[in-house]
Scaffold this motif. Structure first.
Motif, PDB file in Angstrom:
ATOM      1  N   LEU A  63      20.958  22.244  31.450  1.00 42.82           N
ATOM      2  CA  LEU A  63      22.016  21.319  30.807  1.00 42.82           C
ATOM      3  C   LEU A  63      21.112  19.864  31.038  1.00 42.82           C
ATOM      4  O   LEU A  63      21.046  19.340  32.135  1.00 42.82           O
ATOM      5  N   MET A  69      20.651  22.180  25.735  1.00 44.13           N
ATOM      6  CA  MET A  69      20.848  23.465  26.498  1.00 44.13           C
ATOM      7  C   MET A  69      19.562  24.291  26.489  1.00 44.13           C
ATOM      8  O   MET A  69      19.067  24.599  25.238  1.00 44.13           O
ATOM      9  N   THR A  77      22.234  26.542  21.350  1.00 44.02           N
ATOM     10  CA  THR A  77      23.221  25.390  20.867  1.00 44.02           C
ATOM     11  C   THR A  77      24.677  25.808  21.470  1.00 44.02           C
ATOM     12  O   THR A  77      24.773  26.653  22.287  1.00 44.02           O
ATOM     13  N   ARG A  78      25.566  24.823  21.660  1.00 46.42           N
ATOM     14  CA  ARG A  78      26.920  24.986  22.302  1.00 46.42           C
ATOM     15  C   ARG A  78      27.387  26.110  21.526  1.00 46.42           C
ATOM     16  O   ARG A  78      28.374  26.988  22.260  1.00 46.42           O
ATOM     17  N   GLU A  79      27.714  26.046  20.338  1.00 48.98           N
ATOM     18  CA  GLU A  79      28.331  27.229  19.603  1.00 48.98           C
ATOM     19  C   GLU A  79      27.596  28.625  19.841  1.00 48.98           C
ATOM     20  O   GLU A  79      28.367  29.587  19.738  1.00 48.98           O
ATOM     21  N   LEU A  81      25.981  29.629  22.471  1.00 50.46           N
ATOM     22  CA  LEU A  81      26.133  29.860  24.130  1.00 50.46           C
ATOM     23  C   LEU A  81      26.485  31.084  24.502  1.00 50.46           C
ATOM     24  O   LEU A  81      25.901  31.793  25.126  1.00 50.46           O
ATOM     25  N   GLU A 107      31.065  19.604  30.420  1.00 49.34           N
ATOM     26  CA  GLU A 107      30.011  20.699  30.067  1.00 49.34           C
ATOM     27  C   GLU A 107      29.888  21.811  30.864  1.00 49.34           C
ATOM     28  O   GLU A 107      29.765  22.906  30.690  1.00 49.34           O
ATOM     29  N   GLU A 114      32.298  30.044  29.630  1.00 51.10           N
ATOM     30  CA  GLU A 114      31.349  31.079  28.767  1.00 51.10           C
ATOM     31  C   GLU A 114      30.748  32.110  29.701  1.00 51.10           C
ATOM     32  O   GLU A 114      30.684  33.207  29.360  1.00 51.10           O
TER      33      GLU A 114
END
Length: 131
Positions: A63, A69, A77-79, A81, A107, A114
């Protein structure tokens, strides 16, 4: 009249000492390469009094301070991950979070959540030894 004859002995090399030296050099190179990789990523690790070595069987998630990332060497991407962690879980059991010291706690909590959903047995945070 008889002369003394000398039998020549063929020289031998002790290979076990050579192998030990090669393994020590190999370990040094591997450790130095890992430290250099963290510096190249532009990540300033948070400080901690107690630190331990990272297992080579661990997957790293970086990060950065700007919000990007990297899962291993690949940007994520965050989506995406969650799916990327599920795929990484097939090869790795441990996840190491290499986060910049300026990354928000939110974060890090998101990454832990996740990773837990993906089935990682252990999630660790990479730190550097306190000055």
């Amino acid at each position: 009249m008889q002369f003394e004859s000398f039998e020549r002995e063929s020289p031998t090399i002790n290979v076990s000492a050579l192998i030990d030296v090669v393994f020590i050099l190999l370990i040094f190179v591997v450790l130095a390469a890992n430290f250099d990789r963290v510096r190249e990523m532009g990540v300033v690790l948070p400080q901690a009094e107690s630190t331990s070595a990272v297992s080579p069987e661990a997957q790293t998630l970086t990060l950065k301070a700007d919000g990007t990332m990297l899962l291993g060497e690949d940007p994520v991407t965050r989506e995406g991950l969650g799916q990327a962690l599920v795929e990484a879980r097939e090869s790795f059991e441990v996840l190491v979070l290499v986060g910049d010291s300026k990354v928000a706690l939110e974060e890090a909590v998101f990454v832990f959540d996740e990773a837990s959903k993906a089935g990682f047995e252990s999630v660790s945070i990479a730190t550097r030894k306190a000055d």
